[in-house]
Structures are given as structure tokens and as C-alpha cells.
Design an enzyme around this catalytic site. Structure first.
Site, PDB file in Angstrom:
ATOM      1  N   ASN A 158      40.350  63.923  45.865  1.00 32.70           N
ATOM      2  CA  ASN A 158      40.902  62.778  45.133  1.00 32.70           C
ATOM      3  C   ASN A 158      42.340  62.638  45.585  1.00 32.70           C
ATOM      4  OD1 ASN A 158      41.535  60.769  43.321  1.00 32.70           O
ATOM      5  ND2 ASN A 158      41.957  62.186  41.638  1.00 32.70           N
ATOM      6  N   GLY A 159      42.693  61.465  46.122  1.00 30.26           N
ATOM      7  CA  GLY A 159      44.063  61.255  46.591  1.00 30.26           C
ATOM      8  C   GLY A 159      44.043  60.456  47.890  1.00 30.26           C
ATOM      9  N   ARG A 212      36.534  57.087  35.016  1.00 28.22           N
ATOM     10  CA  ARG A 212      37.443  57.028  36.177  1.00 28.22           C
ATOM     11  C   ARG A 212      36.912  56.053  37.224  1.00 28.22           C
ATOM     12  NH1 ARG A 212      40.832  61.655  36.220  1.00 28.22           N
ATOM     13  NH2 ARG A 212      41.206  61.559  38.433  1.00 28.22           N
ATOM     14  N   CYS A 246      39.361  59.293  41.869  1.00 26.34           N
ATOM     15  CA  CYS A 246      38.009  59.848  41.932  1.00 26.34           C
ATOM     16  C   CYS A 246      37.870  60.977  40.921  1.00 26.34           C
ATOM     17  CB  CYS A 246      37.752  60.386  43.329  1.00 26.34           C
ATOM     18  SG  CYS A 246      38.090  59.180  44.605  1.00 26.34           S
ATOM     19  N   GLU A 293      46.292  38.189  23.614  1.00 24.67           N
ATOM     20  CA  GLU A 293      44.877  38.542  23.859  1.00 24.67           C
ATOM     21  C   GLU A 293      44.446  39.803  23.115  1.00 24.67           C
ATOM     22  OE1 GLU A 293      43.731  39.474  27.854  1.00 24.67           O
ATOM     23  OE2 GLU A 293      45.600  40.460  28.299  1.00 24.67           O
ATOM     24  N   GLU A 344      53.346  36.770  31.271  1.00 25.77           N
ATOM     25  CA  GLU A 344      52.493  37.956  31.158  1.00 25.77           C
ATOM     26  C   GLU A 344      52.707  38.638  29.816  1.00 25.77           C
ATOM     27  OE1 GLU A 344      49.998  39.025  32.501  1.00 25.77           O
ATOM     28  OE2 GLU A 344      49.858  41.179  32.112  1.00 25.77           O
ATOM     29  N   HIS A 380      63.416  21.027  26.388  1.00 18.57           N
ATOM     30  CA  HIS A 380      62.563  19.844  26.611  1.00 18.57           C
ATOM     31  C   HIS A 380      61.344  19.868  25.702  1.00 18.57           C
ATOM     32  CE1 HIS A 380      65.006  18.827  30.074  1.00 18.57           C
ATOM     33  NE2 HIS A 380      64.924  20.078  30.463  1.00 18.57           N
ATOM     34  N   LYS A 404      49.767  39.339  27.052  1.00 18.23           N
ATOM     35  CA  LYS A 404      49.450  40.659  26.490  1.00 18.23           C
ATOM     36  C   LYS A 404      49.355  40.558  24.982  1.00 18.23           C
ATOM     37  CE  LYS A 404      48.674  41.335  29.582  1.00 18.23           C
ATOM     38  NZ  LYS A 404      47.586  41.523  30.465  1.00 18.23           N
ATOM     39  N   TRP A 445      36.024  56.652  43.926  1.00 20.46           N
ATOM     40  CA  TRP A 445      36.619  55.325  43.683  1.00 20.46           C
ATOM     41  C   TRP A 445      37.255  54.992  45.020  1.00 20.46           C
ATOM     42  CZ3 TRP A 445      36.994  51.506  40.100  1.00 20.46           C
ATOM     43  CH2 TRP A 445      38.005  50.568  40.269  1.00 20.46           C
ATOM     44  N   LYS A 484      36.063  42.311  30.549  1.00 19.27           N
ATOM     45  CA  LYS A 484      36.970  42.881  31.556  1.00 19.27           C
ATOM     46  C   LYS A 484      36.907  42.073  32.846  1.00 19.27           C
ATOM     47  CE  LYS A 484      39.959  45.493  33.377  1.00 19.27           C
ATOM     48  NZ  LYS A 484      41.354  45.181  32.971  1.00 19.27           N
TER      49      LYS A 484
HETATM   50  C1  AGP Z   1      44.314  40.090  31.654  1.00 21.49           C
HETATM   51  O1  AGP Z   1      44.857  40.915  30.625  1.00 21.49           O
HETATM   52  C2  AGP Z   1      43.015  39.421  31.216  1.00 21.49           C
HETATM   53  N1  AGP Z   1      42.070  40.427  30.890  1.00 21.49           N
HETATM   54  C3  AGP Z   1      42.532  38.353  32.194  1.00 21.49           C
HETATM   55  O2  AGP Z   1      43.495  37.324  32.176  1.00 21.49           O
HETATM   56  C4  AGP Z   1      42.344  38.773  33.670  1.00 21.49           C
HETATM   57  O3  AGP Z   1      43.615  38.987  34.264  1.00 21.49           O
HETATM   58  C5  AGP Z   1      41.624  37.622  34.395  1.00 21.49           C
HETATM   59  O4  AGP Z   1      40.368  37.466  33.818  1.00 21.49           O
HETATM   60  C6  AGP Z   1      41.478  37.870  35.901  1.00 21.49           C
HETATM   61  O5  AGP Z   1      40.692  39.020  36.126  1.00 21.49           O
HETATM   62  P1  AGP Z   1      40.666  39.647  37.606  1.00 21.49           P
HETATM   63  O6  AGP Z   1      42.060  40.108  37.913  1.00 21.49           O
HETATM   64  O7  AGP Z   1      39.690  40.788  37.524  1.00 21.49           O
HETATM   65  O8  AGP Z   1      40.222  38.568  38.559  1.00 21.49           O
END
Ligand code: AGP
Length: 609
Positions: free
Chosen positions: A100-101, A27, A2, A489, A482, A505, A486, A74, A604
């Protein structure tokens, strides 16, 4: 996470508070409020939703007064509503608190206060503080705050104002940031620099356990024993944009470095080593109900899906319950086998991903019970779920998910142990072992982050490659997935990940000196297998970057570069091992001069199918 602002001076407090809260927008918030003292009265204003809702309300009827506190919430305890918005007051309405906490013992304190006849009006842990301070107040606000904080367990940054003390604000912190700002005939409190940078560059960073008494004339700081503390004033030279990133160049790097804190916050109040158990009542499923599920299906997208893969390995290994992991976008179109004996665990940072939301609704239609592992409180998917284990990772601003991923994995660690104990597969002593390992995570992650510069140097050697291959086995196969996501993307370099044993394979045909291979090769029951995969790569002129366990010098004979991480139990390795991969992807993208926080074509939260 928060946002807090406090002001005492000669100007209109509401203007300064609202402007300060807007500077804490990064935030994240789902509600906001301010309280101003004037003429012996408190004027309390609170609104849910965007900050402009509060701003419009304040502009319509501006509060008078030159001392006040403000807060953007938040949500952690209690959904985003006006009643749960801060500031919170005591029963008499004489004092207000913003916080906040997480107050870990708020349930016990709340029942003690209710036993004394106190009536609560919100679901928050913060309201307990307001009543607790009031219960000790006999005219000296500082004394009452000290006495109340002595009773509190958990983390806090607070600002407190009493209508009969219009000449002072009280601030305090333990585990959550709080600064004081030094002005001319006016002084400030804030969660973070951006809130007050427009008014002062003279900042005092409060330390854990300290209490600040802020008047128009001075800021005084006291330690937990109420002894006055000499403090250092830091002059801040950042501009405002840099300040929102706490001096980091990108939100992504800031959020990577936040992980020791976000992971600690996610475990706070939920893991009890001494008792050998988890406290996860918030998921709304009793151990008896958990025993009733015959199978689990995990539904998610992207990074959240990879966290789900870790969840599968952990739950099946510890609880011996069969687990399927499904891409949300595939799940709803494949006529899945789902019924009343299925527990669906849905994973999402935003809680708004359209594919995941639709899949969850389909699972419910087929009779499943749905548990959410979600960051944003009160989000659409959280509201669809029957229960939620919130990540408490704080807002994740960068499109590229980092701290949310590790918090999701930590959530699965807690869930897998809790499930296993609920179905009798783990006893208290065994649970204590897992909890002891989990408690090491924040410090181990912090140690890896100290090597940021070394990883940046390594990244500088790999900015021009067009393809990468990531390899991992077992619990760290999702880590490789993962790590590849990273990189691809944010740097736009093609990167794919394979289970290391799968390389022979097909993908081995790709190996050349033009395609670096990142191998997650930390100590584990499958280390020798991964090492032989590395040797297969080297035998074909491949370049290998290995994530390896500190002390394993021998691996250097087999690889070109080594990213060392501290030794740890395999159980927590998916979090430990992903940190260098987050930094590698970040630095390669940054060195390529790309927009790390907002990569092309990405959002996002993907709220369209
Ligand atoms: C992750 O780096 C990406 N931005 C994307 O794969 C994300 O994880 C995916 O769109 C799912 O989003 P969410 O966790 O908000 O559901």
C-alpha cells in the site's frame, strides 16, 4: 489506499485473510488477492471486482496452509485487472508481496531490473518490489527486504512471504499505515485495526522505517539500522464499526482529517522543487500538444464544479489560456463551442456521474481532447478520457465530498503550473516558488485540523439558524461556494454563496441578524474589498464569521467570530481556507443530530441524469 492482511498461526490462513479483507472494504477496492504458503509451495489467488469474487473462488477450492498474506487494491498505477492485483510475485514465484503506497522511483528500478533480464507481468509499481527483494534473496528474507527497501523512494506498507520461509512474515512501513496484531501462538499484520479486531485487541503500531518479523511465537520490530526496537502494545477497545472509522464518529470527519495525507499522496512523485518542474507524463499530453490548445473547458458537477472554478482562476492567471467552466448538466444541451483546439478537463471523484459522463462524450464527439481529474481509477469517465491525472485521495466514503475536493484543487494547482511552464509563461525558478508553496499544504492543513474543537464550539452557536450566506472573492469565491454546499447538504440549512462584490446587487436585502454571513477574508490582494463587504453586513445588524489569516487581530473589530488559518500564498489558499468551512458544516450537522455520512436524498455517485 489499499488494504493489507497477514496471518501466521495454527488456523486456516485463507479464512482469516478473506474475512480480514472484508473488514477493510471501506478502504475501497477494485481487485483483491491472497497467497498462502503450504508444504514449500505458494498458492496465489487473485480476482478483479468485488471482494466476493475472490471469496467465491477461495471457497470453491480452499487453499491449505496456516501462513499467508492478502490485499485489496485501490489502483494507483495500472488499471484494475487480475495481473495488476496483489499479491505480486518475483519471476520464480518463490516470494509474494502486498503493498500500500506509491513507489516514486519504480520506473528507474524497473528499468534496472529489466536490464538484468527480469520480465514484468503487470503495470504496477509493487511488482518492482517483488523482483527487487528476490534479487537480494540468498536465503534470509529479512536481509533481502532490508536491502530492497534501502533502494526504494516513496511510501509503502508491505507484507512479504517466501515459500521457503513458512515460519515467518516480514512487514515494513514508510508513509503508509501498518500494524502488527499479537495473538496466542498466532500473529498478524494489517493496514488497519478492523482487519484483525475479531482475533486480537493487542495492537502494535509500526512507525516509519520499521520492519516487523512476525512468527507464530513472537513479533519482533527493527529500525532502519536493523537494531531491535522495544515496542508498545496498545489494547483496542473499539467495536468493529468504530474501528472502520479509525475512531472518528463519521467517515466525513475521518476524511477531513485524512487530508494532510491525501494531499501529500496526490503530489507525491509529481512535483519536483529541485528541478523546478512537474512530472505529469501520466496525463498523456506532451508540452507540445498542450501548446496546441487555444481554449480550455472544464466540465463537472457539484463540488467538482467548484474545484473547476478554482482551476479556471489558476490556469487563466498563470498560463493565460482562456478557460470556461461548465456544469455538465448544462453543457451538453447548450450547443457548446467545442473543437479540436479545445482541451476539456473533466473533474469527478467517482468517475461515474451520469451528467459528467454524457457531457464528456458530447465533447469528444465535437472533437475535443479530454483530460480527467478523477479519483477512481478505471471508472467510466476515466476510461472515456484521453488521459487522466488521478487524485490518489483514497476512497471517499462519506457522501459529502471533502478530501476529494481539496485533492481536485491540488490537481488544478499542478496542472496550472505545468500548463504555464509548457506554454512558456513560467520558468524553472518561478515553478520552484509554486512547488515550495504546494509542499507546505499538508502541514498547514494539519495545523488547522488541530482547532477542530474550537470550530465545534463555534458550530454549537449556529445550529438553529435557517439561512446562511457565504461570501468570497477571487480564488476564494469557489471556496465560499464549496463551504455553502457542505453546510446545506448535510445540515439541511439553506446556505448560498456569492462573490462578495455581488452582494450589493441583491443579496444585501437579505441581511438581518437572523442570517449569519461567513466571509472568506484571508490576506490577499482583495482583502480590503472583502473587509468593506463585511462592514456593509455589519451596518445592517448582520452576524459575521470570518475566515482570517493568523495574526490579523484587527479584523476582530469588524466581525463577530474569527476562524484563523495559517498565513499562506494566495495560490494555495483555496485548500487552506476550505478546511474550517468543512469542519463548520460537519459540526453543525452533527450537533443537529443528522446522518452526516448519508444525508437525505443524496447519493455518493449520481449515476442518473
Ligand atoms: C459533494 O459534496 C456532493 N456529494 C456532490 O456535489 C458531488 O460533488 C457531485 O455529485 C459530483 O460527484 P463526482 O465528483 O463523483 O462526479
Amino acid at each position: 489506499m489499499c488494504g493489507i492482511v497477514g496471518y501466521i498461526g495454527q488456523q486456516s490462513a485463507s479464512d482469516i485473510l478473506v474475512e480480514g479483507l472484508k473488514r477493510l472494504e471501506y478502504r475501497g477496492y477494485d481487485s483483491a488477492g491472497i497467497a498462502i504458503a503450504d508444504g514449500g509451495a505458494l498458492d496465489l489467488r487473485r480476482e478483479v471486482g468485488k471482494l466476493r469474487n475472490l471469496e467465491n473462488q477461495v471457497l470453491a477450492t480452499p487453499p491449505k496452509g496456516s501462513i499467508g498474506i492478502g490485499h485489496t487494491r485501490w489502483a494507483t498505477h495500472g488499471r484494475p485487472t487480475t495481473f495488476n492485483a496483489h499479491p505480486h510475485t518475483d519471476a520464480s514465484g518463490d516470494l509474494v508481496v502486498v503493498h500500500n503506497g506509491i513507489i516514486e522511483n519504480f520506473v528507474a528500478l524497473k528499468s534496472e531490473l529489466q536490464g538484468a533480464g527480469v520480465k514484468f507481468t503487470s503495470d504496477t509499481d509493487t511488482e518492482v518490489l517483488a523482483h527487487l527483494i528476490a534479487s537480494y534473496y540468498t536465503g534470509d528474507l529479512v536481509d533481502a527486504v532490508f536491502k530492497a527497501l534501502d533502494r526504494v523512494e516513496g511510501t509503502y506498507a508491505i507484507a512479504v512471504l517466501h515459500r521457503r520461509n513458512e515460519d515467518l512474515l516480514v512487514g515494513a512501513r514508510r508513509g503508509s499505515p501498518l500494524i502488527a496484531g499479537i495473538g496466542e501462538g498466532e500473529n498478524y499484520l494489517a493496514s488497519d485495526i478492523p482487519a484483525i479486531l475479531a482475533h486480537t485487541r493487542q495492537i502494535v503500531y509500526l512507525e516509519d522505517g520499521q520492519v516487523a518479523v512476525v512468527t507464530r511465537e513472537a513479533v519482533k520490530v527493527f529500525d532502519e539500522k536493523r537494531q531491535p526496537v522495544d515496542y508498545h502494545i496498545t489494547r483496542i477497545d473499539w467495536n468493529l464499526v468504530a474501528a472502520e472509522k479509525a475512531g472518528f464518529e463519521h467517515f466525513m470527519l475521518k476524511e477531513i482529517h485524512e487530508q494532510p495525507t491525501s494531499l501529500a499522496n496526490g503530489m507525491a512523485g509529481r512535483i519536483a522543487e529541485r528541478e523546478g518542474r512537474m512530472y505529469l507524463d501520466e496525463i498523456g499530453l506532451t508540452p507540445e500538444q498542450l501548446r496546441g490548445f487555444k481554449r480550455i473547458t472544464i466540465i463537472a458537477c457539484g463540488t467538482a464544479y467548484y474545484a473547476g472554478l478554482v482551476g479556471k482562476y489558476l490556469i487563466e492567471d498563470l498560463a493565460r489560456i482562456p478557460v470556461e467552466v461548465d456544469l455538465a448538466s448544462e453543457f451538453r444541451y447548450r450547443n457548446p463551442v467545442i473543437d479540436e483546439e479545445t482541451l476539456v478537463i473533466t473533474v469527478s471523484q467517482s468517475g461515474e456521474t451520469a451528467d459528467t459522463l454524457a457531457a464528456v462524450r458530447e465533447a469528444k464527439r465535437r472533437g475535443a481532447t479530454v483530460l480527467g481529474l478523477i479519483n477512481v481509477i478505471g471508472s467510466a469517465i476515466a476510461r472515456e478520457a484521453h488521459g487522466n491525472l488521478y487524485l490518489h485521495a483514497g476512497p471517499e466514503i462519506s457522501v459529502c465530498s471533502t478530501k476529494a475536493y481539496t485533492s481536485m484543487v491540488a490537481g488544478f494547482m499542478m496542472l496550472s503550473v505545468h500548463l504555464a511552464q509548457s506554454v512558456g509563461k513560467l520558468d524553472e525558478t518561478q515553478v520552484q516558488h509554486y512547488i515550495a508553496e504546494m509542499k507546505r499544504i499538508p502541514a498547514l492543513v494539519a495545523r488547522i485540523l488541530e482547532n477542530d474543537r474550537g470550530i465545534r464550539e463555534l458550530a454549537s452557536r449556529f445550529t438553529s439558524y435557517r439561512d446562511f450566506l457565504f461570501l468570497g472573492r477571487g480564488l476564494n469565491y469557489p471556496t465560499a461556494l464549496e463551504g455553502a454546499l457542505k453546510l446545506k447538504e448535510i445540515s439541511y440549512i439553506h446556505a448560498e454563496a456569492y462573490a462578495a462584490g455581488e452582494m450589493k446587487h441583491g443579496p444585501i436585502a437579505l441581511i438581518t441578524s437572523e442570517m449569519p454571513v461567513v466571509a472568506v477574508a484571508t490576506d490577499s490582494p482583495v482583502y480590503d474589498k472583502v473587509l468593506s463587504n463585511i462592514q456593509e453586513v455589519k451596518a445592517r445588524e448582520g452576524i459575521v464569521i470570518a475566515v482570517a489569516t493568523e495574526g490579523n487581530v484587527a479584523i476582530q473589530e469588524h466581525v463577530d467570530y474569527t476562524l484563523y488559518v495559517p498565513a499562506c500564498n494566495t495560490f494555495i489558499s483555496p485548500i487552506i481556507n476550505v478546511i474550517p468551512l468543512q469542519l463548520l458544516g460537519y459540526h453543525i450537522a452533527r450537533l443537529r443530530g443528522l446522518d452526516v455520512d448519508q444525508p437525505r436524498n443524496l447519493a455518493k455517485s449520481v449515476t442518473v441524469e
